[in-house]
Design a protein around this motif. Structure first.
Motif, PDB file in Angstrom:
ATOM      1  N   PRO A 119      36.647  54.821  34.653  1.00  0.00           N
ATOM      2  CA  PRO A 119      36.007  53.508  34.799  1.00  0.00           C
ATOM      3  C   PRO A 119      34.521  53.652  35.126  1.00  0.00           C
ATOM      4  O   PRO A 119      34.117  54.547  35.869  1.00  0.00           O
ATOM      5  CB  PRO A 119      36.776  52.887  35.971  1.00  0.00           C
ATOM      6  N   THR A 120      33.712  52.766  34.557  1.00  0.00           N
ATOM      7  CA  THR A 120      32.261  52.843  34.736  1.00  0.00           C
ATOM      8  C   THR A 120      31.864  52.258  36.092  1.00  0.00           C
ATOM      9  O   THR A 120      32.673  51.624  36.782  1.00  0.00           O
ATOM     10  CB  THR A 120      31.544  52.029  33.642  1.00  0.00           C
ATOM     11  N   ALA A 121      30.584  52.443  36.442  1.00  0.00           N
ATOM     12  CA  ALA A 121      30.064  51.853  37.683  1.00  0.00           C
ATOM     13  C   ALA A 121      30.256  50.337  37.664  1.00  0.00           C
ATOM     14  O   ALA A 121      30.583  49.730  38.692  1.00  0.00           O
ATOM     15  CB  ALA A 121      28.578  52.204  37.837  1.00  0.00           C
ATOM     16  N   ASP A 122      30.085  49.727  36.504  1.00  0.00           N
ATOM     17  CA  ASP A 122      30.289  48.278  36.394  1.00  0.00           C
ATOM     18  C   ASP A 122      31.750  47.890  36.613  1.00  0.00           C
ATOM     19  O   ASP A 122      32.051  46.873  37.232  1.00  0.00           O
ATOM     20  CB  ASP A 122      29.835  47.771  35.017  1.00  0.00           C
ATOM     21  N   ASP A 123      32.655  48.716  36.082  1.00  0.00           N
ATOM     22  CA  ASP A 123      34.090  48.452  36.300  1.00  0.00           C
ATOM     23  C   ASP A 123      34.408  48.500  37.798  1.00  0.00           C
ATOM     24  O   ASP A 123      35.168  47.672  38.316  1.00  0.00           O
ATOM     25  CB  ASP A 123      34.953  49.514  35.595  1.00  0.00           C
ATOM     26  N   ILE A 124      33.828  49.474  38.474  1.00  0.00           N
ATOM     27  CA  ILE A 124      34.079  49.637  39.912  1.00  0.00           C
ATOM     28  C   ILE A 124      33.496  48.440  40.670  1.00  0.00           C
ATOM     29  O   ILE A 124      34.136  47.869  41.563  1.00  0.00           O
ATOM     30  CB  ILE A 124      33.462  50.957  40.435  1.00  0.00           C
ATOM     31  N   MET A 125      32.303  48.034  40.267  1.00  0.00           N
ATOM     32  CA  MET A 125      31.659  46.894  40.927  1.00  0.00           C
ATOM     33  C   MET A 125      32.513  45.636  40.782  1.00  0.00           C
ATOM     34  O   MET A 125      32.695  44.876  41.729  1.00  0.00           O
ATOM     35  CB  MET A 125      30.281  46.668  40.319  1.00  0.00           C
ATOM     36  N   MET A 126      33.041  45.441  39.579  1.00  0.00           N
ATOM     37  CA  MET A 126      33.888  44.263  39.336  1.00  0.00           C
ATOM     38  C   MET A 126      35.126  44.323  40.227  1.00  0.00           C
ATOM     39  O   MET A 126      35.480  43.348  40.885  1.00  0.00           O
ATOM     40  CB  MET A 126      34.268  44.200  37.849  1.00  0.00           C
ATOM     41  N   TYR A 127      35.780  45.470  40.267  1.00  0.00           N
ATOM     42  CA  TYR A 127      37.001  45.572  41.066  1.00  0.00           C
ATOM     43  C   TYR A 127      36.685  45.368  42.561  1.00  0.00           C
ATOM     44  O   TYR A 127      37.401  44.640  43.258  1.00  0.00           O
ATOM     45  CB  TYR A 127      37.701  46.912  40.828  1.00  0.00           C
ATOM     46  N   ASP A 128      35.610  45.977  43.024  1.00  0.00           N
ATOM     47  CA  ASP A 128      35.240  45.821  44.438  1.00  0.00           C
ATOM     48  C   ASP A 128      34.934  44.360  44.773  1.00  0.00           C
ATOM     49  O   ASP A 128      35.286  43.866  45.844  1.00  0.00           O
ATOM     50  CB  ASP A 128      34.019  46.696  44.769  1.00  0.00           C
ATOM     51  N   PHE A 129      34.270  43.695  43.853  1.00  0.00           N
ATOM     52  CA  PHE A 129      33.958  42.270  44.026  1.00  0.00           C
ATOM     53  C   PHE A 129      35.256  41.467  44.175  1.00  0.00           C
ATOM     54  O   PHE A 129      35.414  40.648  45.092  1.00  0.00           O
ATOM     55  CB  PHE A 129      33.147  41.798  42.812  1.00  0.00           C
ATOM     56  N   LEU A 130      36.209  41.731  43.294  1.00  0.00           N
ATOM     57  CA  LEU A 130      37.486  41.006  43.331  1.00  0.00           C
ATOM     58  C   LEU A 130      38.232  41.271  44.635  1.00  0.00           C
ATOM     59  O   LEU A 130      38.850  40.375  45.209  1.00  0.00           O
ATOM     60  CB  LEU A 130      38.353  41.394  42.128  1.00  0.00           C
ATOM     61  N   LYS A 131      38.144  42.498  45.106  1.00  0.00           N
ATOM     62  CA  LYS A 131      38.837  42.846  46.357  1.00  0.00           C
ATOM     63  C   LYS A 131      38.130  42.230  47.563  1.00  0.00           C
ATOM     64  O   LYS A 131      38.773  41.806  48.506  1.00  0.00           O
ATOM     65  CB  LYS A 131      38.949  44.369  46.508  1.00  0.00           C
ATOM     66  N   TYR A 132      36.796  42.195  47.490  1.00  0.00           N
ATOM     67  CA  TYR A 132      36.035  41.569  48.579  1.00  0.00           C
ATOM     68  C   TYR A 132      36.469  40.108  48.763  1.00  0.00           C
ATOM     69  O   TYR A 132      36.634  39.632  49.878  1.00  0.00           O
ATOM     70  CB  TYR A 132      34.533  41.652  48.289  1.00  0.00           C
ATOM     71  N   TYR A 133      36.696  39.437  47.644  1.00  0.00           N
ATOM     72  CA  TYR A 133      37.114  38.027  47.697  1.00  0.00           C
ATOM     73  C   TYR A 133      38.633  37.859  47.709  1.00  0.00           C
ATOM     74  O   TYR A 133      39.142  36.756  47.562  1.00  0.00           O
ATOM     75  CB  TYR A 133      36.473  37.228  46.560  1.00  0.00           C
ATOM     76  N   LYS A 134      39.339  38.994  47.836  1.00  0.00           N
ATOM     77  CA  LYS A 134      40.800  38.974  47.946  1.00  0.00           C
ATOM     78  C   LYS A 134      41.478  38.270  46.765  1.00  0.00           C
ATOM     79  O   LYS A 134      42.446  37.516  46.929  1.00  0.00           O
ATOM     80  CB  LYS A 134      41.229  38.347  49.276  1.00  0.00           C
ATOM     81  N   ILE A 135      40.959  38.509  45.579  1.00  0.00           N
ATOM     82  CA  ILE A 135      41.551  37.932  44.375  1.00  0.00           C
ATOM     83  C   ILE A 135      42.546  38.943  43.793  1.00  0.00           C
ATOM     84  O   ILE A 135      42.176  40.084  43.493  1.00  0.00           O
ATOM     85  CB  ILE A 135      40.454  37.610  43.330  1.00  0.00           C
ATOM     86  N   PRO A 136      43.824  38.553  43.686  1.00  0.00           N
ATOM     87  CA  PRO A 136      44.810  39.480  43.130  1.00  0.00           C
ATOM     88  C   PRO A 136      44.371  39.954  41.752  1.00  0.00           C
ATOM     89  O   PRO A 136      43.824  39.176  40.966  1.00  0.00           O
ATOM     90  CB  PRO A 136      46.081  38.638  43.026  1.00  0.00           C
ATOM     91  N   THR A 137      44.618  41.235  41.475  1.00  0.00           N
ATOM     92  CA  THR A 137      44.083  41.820  40.241  1.00  0.00           C
ATOM     93  C   THR A 137      45.155  42.617  39.501  1.00  0.00           C
ATOM     94  O   THR A 137      45.940  43.341  40.117  1.00  0.00           O
ATOM     95  CB  THR A 137      42.906  42.761  40.593  1.00  0.00           C
ATOM     96  N   ILE A 138      45.151  42.461  38.205  1.00  0.00           N
ATOM     97  CA  ILE A 138      45.986  43.295  37.331  1.00  0.00           C
ATOM     98  C   ILE A 138      45.021  44.143  36.505  1.00  0.00           C
ATOM     99  O   ILE A 138      44.148  43.604  35.829  1.00  0.00           O
ATOM    100  CB  ILE A 138      46.836  42.424  36.381  1.00  0.00           C
TER     101      ILE A 138
END
Ligand code: GDP
Length: 195
Positions: A119-138
């Motif tokens: 995963p790219t730096a952007d992919d990681i940023m997106m996932y971290d953002f989603l986790k910061y806001y506690k949005i469930p992710t698939i």
């Protein structure tokens, strides 16, 4: 999931344009060219509902697809395309942040990555953002057909470890070519739609 109907209802650039009502929404995010449109089309049994390989630089919109008149897929414009101007990128960021943080109908985000690559730096940023806001992710690791079967587990582990996927989030191997992972993806998405 039996997809009886799927139609685009609005391409929104601002909050006032989001559909009214309280139907659940599943958003789809991923870097440009990762295979997001192909994923949407495969899931909905359509050839070209979501436009594949859409040109970066065109108007960035949140596309709301109404499915079975029960829930929405919300296609988020792709990120990580190098040639996008700083101003465009900021606009994208604002639009996404507003949608992800101020939309109670949003039940989960399907984050699409390419199983072939770390995963790219952007992919990681997106996932971290989603986790910061506690949005469930698939996490959908797509293009499985491009990796030999014997290497799937190794690649999945790299995705899992690089994103540092949290307990409770799902990681699904997928291919828009073969349909691999489609049933599993619908099973998990259904939990968020109906759960
Ligand atoms: P998007 O920009 O994220 O919407 O990406 P697209 O869906 O347009 O896909 C980008 C390219 O990858 C296209 O040439 C697709 O045909 C190809 N592609 C997408 N998914 C898969 C897949 O699962 N397997 C293979 N082999 N190619 C794929």
């Amino acid at each position: 999931m039996k997809v009886k109907s799927a139609e685009i209802v609005i391409s929104a650039v601002k909050k006032a344009q989001y559909p009214e009502g309280d139907l659940p929404e599943i958003a789809l995010a991923g870097r440009s060219n990762v295979g997001k449109s192909s994923f949407i089309n495969k899931m909905l049994n359509r050839k070209n509902l979501a436009r594949t390989s859409s040109k970066p630089g065109k108007t960035q919109t949140l596309n709301f697809y109404l499915i079975n008149e029960e829930f929405y897929f919300v296609d988020v414009p792709g990120y990580g395309y190098a040639k996008v101007s700083k101003k465009e990128r900021e606009k994208w960021g604002q639009m996404i942040e507003t949608y992800f943080t101020e939309r109670p109908q949003l039940k989960c985000v399907v984050s699409i990555v390419d199983v072939r690559h770390k995963p790219t730096a952007d992919d990681i940023m997106m996932y971290d953002f989603l986790k910061y806001y506690k949005i469930p992710t698939i996490i959908i690791a797509t293009k499985a057909d491009k990796v030999p079967k014997g290497k799937w587990q190794k690649h999945l582990k790299i995705v899992k470890d690089t994103l540092n996927i949290e307990k409770g989030d799902h990681l699904i191997l997928f291919s828009s070519e073969t349909g691999q992972g489609k049933e599993e993806a619908w099973n998990v998405i259904s939990q968020y739609v109906y759960g």
